[in-house]
Scaffold this active site. Sequence first.
Site, PDB file in Angstrom:
ATOM      1  N   CYS A   1      14.625 -21.950 -12.395  1.00 20.10           N
ATOM      2  CA  CYS A   1      15.064 -23.029 -11.708  1.00 20.10           C
ATOM      3  C   CYS A   1      13.986 -23.617 -11.139  1.00 20.10           C
ATOM      4  O   CYS A   1      13.112 -23.027 -10.669  1.00 20.10           O
ATOM      5  CB  CYS A   1      15.935 -22.616 -10.385  1.00 20.10           C
ATOM      6  SG  CYS A   1      16.856 -23.834  -9.666  1.00 20.10           S
TER       7      CYS A   1
ATOM      8  N   HIS B   1      24.731 -23.611 -14.628  1.00 25.21           N
ATOM      9  CA  HIS B   1      23.788 -23.440 -13.473  1.00 25.21           C
ATOM     10  C   HIS B   1      23.763 -24.508 -12.668  1.00 25.21           C
ATOM     11  O   HIS B   1      23.668 -24.386 -11.466  1.00 25.21           O
ATOM     12  CB  HIS B   1      22.063 -23.431 -14.334  1.00 25.21           C
ATOM     13  CG  HIS B   1      21.105 -23.278 -13.523  1.00 25.21           C
ATOM     14  ND1 HIS B   1      20.120 -22.200 -13.414  1.00 25.21           N
ATOM     15  CD2 HIS B   1      20.696 -24.326 -12.561  1.00 25.21           C
ATOM     16  CE1 HIS B   1      19.230 -22.414 -12.523  1.00 25.21           C
ATOM     17  NE2 HIS B   1      19.542 -23.659 -12.004  1.00 25.21           N
ATOM     18  N   GLU B   2      23.755 -26.054 -13.188  1.00 22.94           N
ATOM     19  CA  GLU B   2      23.643 -27.005 -12.108  1.00 22.94           C
ATOM     20  C   GLU B   2      24.925 -27.087 -11.316  1.00 22.94           C
ATOM     21  O   GLU B   2      24.754 -27.453 -10.034  1.00 22.94           O
ATOM     22  CB  GLU B   2      23.419 -28.364 -13.024  1.00 22.94           C
ATOM     23  CG  GLU B   2      22.332 -28.352 -13.922  1.00 22.94           C
ATOM     24  CD  GLU B   2      20.961 -27.888 -13.332  1.00 22.94           C
ATOM     25  OE1 GLU B   2      20.828 -27.950 -12.331  1.00 22.94           O
ATOM     26  OE2 GLU B   2      19.990 -27.569 -14.028  1.00 22.94           O
TER      27      GLU B   2
ATOM     28  N   HIS C   1      24.793 -25.337  -8.339  1.00 26.51           N
ATOM     29  CA  HIS C   1      24.137 -25.906  -7.066  1.00 26.51           C
ATOM     30  C   HIS C   1      24.806 -26.717  -6.239  1.00 26.51           C
ATOM     31  O   HIS C   1      24.685 -26.926  -5.004  1.00 26.51           O
ATOM     32  CB  HIS C   1      22.804 -26.836  -7.721  1.00 26.51           C
ATOM     33  CG  HIS C   1      21.541 -26.107  -8.064  1.00 26.51           C
ATOM     34  ND1 HIS C   1      20.905 -25.419  -7.327  1.00 26.51           N
ATOM     35  CD2 HIS C   1      21.253 -26.174  -9.314  1.00 26.51           C
ATOM     36  CE1 HIS C   1      19.991 -24.884  -7.917  1.00 26.51           C
ATOM     37  NE2 HIS C   1      19.898 -25.199  -9.149  1.00 26.51           N
TER      38      HIS C   1
HETATM   39 ZN    ZN Z   1      18.542 -24.851 -10.378  1.00 30.90          ZN
END
Ligand code: ZN
Length: 177
Positions: free
Chosen positions: A101, A143-144, A147
């Site tokens: 990341c 993954h995004e 966030h």
């Molecule tokens: Zn990330």
Amino acid sequence: MSELLSIIELGNPILRHIAQPILDVRDQKIQTLIDDLLWTVARSQGVGIAAPQVAQSYQLMIVASRPNLRYPTAPEMPPTPMINPKILAHSTEVVKGWEGCLSVPGVRGQVPRYQAIEVEYLDRAGKRQALEMTDFVARIFQHEFDHFNGLVFLDRVENTQDLVTEKEYQQRYQPSE
Ligand code: ZN
């Protein structure tokens, strides 16, 4: 000219905030943010970026898989801005794979993710799009998406032994072409 945005890192409380949905995709501020994120992810050797990583707590991500120095075997796709995305369905199969990341420099981890997902999102013109993603691209999306909920990949790692430094990753685990 697009601007190279500064990326915030683990420890910055904004990374732990819940991101807001975007109400007006056509807003010039949002369009500029999309252009700057596209430029920033390309320049940073990333395969994806979420707006909270540049301290803009909005539900906006770029999925931009392509082979680069950080991810030499990533599949090629056009960089795709996704606004207010939702996961509509997912496979029962979960696979572990390596992630890093831009907000957690120097560390890689083996993270379990759904192998396939079906998503919908608004494109940068405000049009609703649906997409099925599998494997590495599905991994980037998940993954995004994390966030937006104040999560980083470290929160998903099952065991701290699944974490390695970037240096050891490059020497031991980086698949060679
Ligand atoms: Zn990330």
